[in-house]
Design a protein around this motif. Structure first.
Motif, mmCIF file in Angstrom:
data_model
loop_
_atom_site.group_PDB
_atom_site.id
_atom_site.type_symbol
_atom_site.label_atom_id
_atom_site.label_comp_id
_atom_site.label_asym_id
_atom_site.label_seq_id
_atom_site.Cartn_x
_atom_site.Cartn_y
_atom_site.Cartn_z
ATOM 1 N N VAL A 74 12.145 7.069 -8.441
ATOM 2 C CA VAL A 74 12.393 6.287 -7.183
ATOM 3 C C VAL A 74 12.798 7.274 -6.340
ATOM 4 O O VAL A 74 12.480 7.201 -5.138
ATOM 5 N N TRP A 75 13.674 8.089 -6.642
ATOM 6 C CA TRP A 75 14.218 8.929 -5.716
ATOM 7 C C TRP A 75 13.303 10.007 -5.227
ATOM 8 O O TRP A 75 13.289 10.507 -3.987
ATOM 9 N N GLN A 76 12.252 10.502 -5.929
ATOM 10 C CA GLN A 76 11.097 11.331 -5.634
ATOM 11 C C GLN A 76 10.108 10.638 -4.701
ATOM 12 O O GLN A 76 9.937 11.236 -3.532
ATOM 13 N N PHE A 77 10.229 9.253 -5.024
ATOM 14 C CA PHE A 77 9.173 8.499 -3.836
ATOM 15 C C PHE A 77 9.899 8.448 -2.497
ATOM 16 O O PHE A 77 9.556 8.514 -1.708
ATOM 17 N N VAL A 78 11.301 8.101 -2.943
ATOM 18 C CA VAL A 78 12.034 7.782 -1.465
ATOM 19 C C VAL A 78 12.067 8.926 -0.602
ATOM 20 O O VAL A 78 11.850 8.919 0.586
ATOM 21 N N VAL A 79 11.952 10.004 -1.197
ATOM 22 C CA VAL A 79 12.016 11.420 -0.424
ATOM 23 C C VAL A 79 10.777 11.651 0.533
ATOM 24 O O VAL A 79 10.706 11.740 1.641
ATOM 25 N N LEU A 124 0.873 -1.203 -0.153
ATOM 26 C CA LEU A 124 0.062 -0.126 -0.100
ATOM 27 C C LEU A 124 0.871 1.263 0.073
ATOM 28 O O LEU A 124 0.496 2.201 -0.669
ATOM 29 N N VAL A 125 2.092 1.209 0.746
ATOM 30 C CA VAL A 125 2.879 2.556 0.836
ATOM 31 C C VAL A 125 4.036 2.602 -0.030
ATOM 32 O O VAL A 125 4.480 3.680 -0.212
ATOM 33 N N ILE A 126 4.351 1.536 -0.584
ATOM 34 C CA ILE A 126 5.444 1.341 -1.535
ATOM 35 C C ILE A 126 5.206 0.952 -2.822
ATOM 36 O O ILE A 126 5.392 1.903 -3.733
ATOM 37 N N ALA A 127 4.629 -0.292 -3.070
ATOM 38 C CA ALA A 127 4.492 -0.840 -4.363
ATOM 39 C C ALA A 127 3.265 0.258 -5.282
ATOM 40 O O ALA A 127 3.502 0.453 -6.337
ATOM 41 N N LEU A 128 2.427 0.055 -4.405
ATOM 42 C CA LEU A 128 1.033 0.884 -5.078
ATOM 43 C C LEU A 128 1.285 2.452 -5.462
ATOM 44 O O LEU A 128 1.146 2.684 -6.694
ATOM 45 N N PRO A 129 2.006 3.098 -4.766
ATOM 46 C CA PRO A 129 2.348 4.574 -5.066
ATOM 47 C C PRO A 129 3.393 4.509 -6.499
ATOM 48 O O PRO A 129 3.354 5.048 -7.422
ATOM 49 N N LEU A 130 4.203 3.556 -6.147
ATOM 50 C CA LEU A 130 5.351 3.481 -7.340
ATOM 51 C C LEU A 130 4.892 3.187 -8.817
ATOM 52 O O LEU A 130 4.965 3.388 -9.911
ATOM 53 N N MET A 131 3.569 2.345 -8.954
ATOM 54 C CA MET A 131 2.704 1.763 -9.881
ATOM 55 C C MET A 131 1.994 2.892 -10.352
ATOM 56 O O MET A 131 1.874 2.838 -11.877
ATOM 57 N N VAL A 132 1.305 3.640 -9.544
ATOM 58 C CA VAL A 132 0.350 4.292 -10.165
ATOM 59 C C VAL A 132 0.823 5.905 -10.341
ATOM 60 O O VAL A 132 0.227 6.787 -11.127
ATOM 61 N N LEU A 133 1.858 6.468 -9.755
ATOM 62 C CA LEU A 133 2.355 7.600 -9.668
ATOM 63 C C LEU A 133 3.351 7.767 -10.808
ATOM 64 O O LEU A 133 4.400 6.935 -10.888
ATOM 65 N N ASP A 134 3.330 8.992 -11.493
ATOM 66 C CA ASP A 134 4.338 9.504 -12.341
ATOM 67 C C ASP A 134 5.446 10.209 -11.727
ATOM 68 O O ASP A 134 5.667 11.342 -12.129
ATOM 69 N N ILE A 135 6.414 9.586 -11.005
ATOM 70 C CA ILE A 135 7.502 10.009 -9.997
ATOM 71 C C ILE A 135 8.552 9.077 -10.302
ATOM 72 O O ILE A 135 8.468 7.944 -10.345
#
Length: 364
Positions: free
Chosen positions: A229-234, A216-227
């Motif tokens: 990996v480093w932007q997600f990590v921040v 829910l907090v890692i895989a799904l956001p990476l799948m649906v958001l156009d960002i």
């Protein structure tokens, strides 16, 4: 393993304060469980958390906006823990156990394990508050942060009052990726609680709900958001830092402030005090006169009432606090409180600074 023993309550304090608190509820025809105010708080914090999560997944905001939403999500997750899960896991939210179980299970969606929590917090911390090597909450960052005078002193701790708050923020990251696994598979929590065996269902729950949280907090956001990996990590790290800092500060301000005691059992495992007096000597309230502080902290700023009456929903703590305080005074027992969050924070800072230089207290 060492089981600790408290003295028998011959003073009559607990019987008296319990009778008076019970009379408050019966005379006013009030339930000790949640009421409309509590339901409103639950809807507010659960709804706010879910809404923030969906707003982030929508991807309709700028990167700075997403970062702000992530920080807010971390804070709201902590507030859900304080205001909903904490009461539910203590069984004080509702008289119906299925309601407590359902709301307590939300804890899994915050990245934490309910089974570990009930052992380390409900059982160990509440029974052996501020007792070195028994209260699991005194283990913050071994070797880096010293919150107990019996803790081993290290040279780096000389600066702990400056860096401790950063480490508090990192507590959530440690919790979701490490702490629950370590606690589950170690042989004991504290010196008095044997955890060598667990029900089989708890093995499944630990790994299933951790996997669900990671999705829910890692895989799904990476799948649906156009960002990237480093932007997600921040964003992810900032969310966890916000959650960890809120959680860490609120819990530390209740037990690691000036004037509180860290009692030592004798060689037979006896603590020369009655249990309820021990709670008063090791626990402090803060900001109990502030409706905002109480609203956000879910009554955890009124830890005295919570430790003596953990089965009473926190929404009632402001009403019974006067009863507890007056009864403590009548029996010559302490009632520690800081007037605000800020004064408690300053007191905690001074304790950290004092312990950074204080020699290790000799153990009896």
């Amino acid at each position: 393993m060492q089981k600790l023993k408290f003295n028998k309550d011959c003073s009559g304090f607990y019987a008296t304060v319990k009778e008076r608190v019970d009379h408050y509820f019966t005379s006013n025809n009030i339930s000790k469980q949640a009421d409309g105010r509590m339901i409103f708080k639950s809807v507010f914090f659960l709804g706010g958390t879910f809404s923030l999560y969906l707003l982030i997944l929508s991807g309709q905001f700028s990167l700075p906006g997403m970062l702000i939403l992530s920080i807010m999500l971390g804070m709201f997750a902590a507030f859900v823990g304080f205001n909903v899960c904490h009461d539910a896991l203590h069984g004080s939210y509702s008289s119906h156990q299925w309601v407590n179980d359902a709301l307590g299970s939300v804890f899994h969606l915050l990245g934490a394990n309910t089974y570990n929590w009930k052992i380390s917090h409900n059982t160990v911390h509440h029974m052996y508050t501020n007792v070195h090597e028994h209260d699991d909450d005194l283990i913050v960052a071994p070797g880096l942060i010293r919150v107990c005078p019996q803790d081993k002193s290290t040279s780096i701790q000389r600066y702990q009052h400056y860096y401790a708050f950063l480490l508090y923020g990192m507590a959530s990251l440690a919790w979701i990726f490490s702490k629950d696994y370590v606690k589950f598979f170690q042989n004991n929590i504290g010196k008095s609680c044997d955890t060598t065996t667990h029900p089989r269902i708890e093995f499944f729950k630990l790994f299933f709900f951790k996997a669900l949280y990671y999705f829910l907090v890692i895989a799904l956001p990476l799948m649906v958001l156009d960002i990237s990996v480093w932007q997600f990590v921040v964003g992810f790290v900032c969310m966890q830092l916000a959650k960890g800092l809120v959680l860490g500060l609120v819990f530390q301000l209740a037990h690691i402030v000036e004037d509180l005691e860290f009692p030592e059992p004798d060689h037979t495992g006896n603590i020369d005090d009655i249990w309820v007096a021990h709670q008063l000597r090791t626990t402090a309230n803060f900001g109990s006169g502030s409706s905002i502080t109480t609203f956000l902290c879910g009554g955890l700023n009124m830890q005295i009432e919570h430790h003596i009456f953990p089965k009473v929903c926190h929404i009632h703590y402001p009403a019974i606090a006067g009863i507890v305080k007056q009864t403590a005074a009548e029996f010559g027992l302490p009632y520690h409180e800081n007037t605000s969050f800020a004064t408690a924070l300053a007191s905690h800072f001074r304790v950290l600074k004092k312990l950074s230089r204080q020699p290790v207290l000799a153990v009896a």
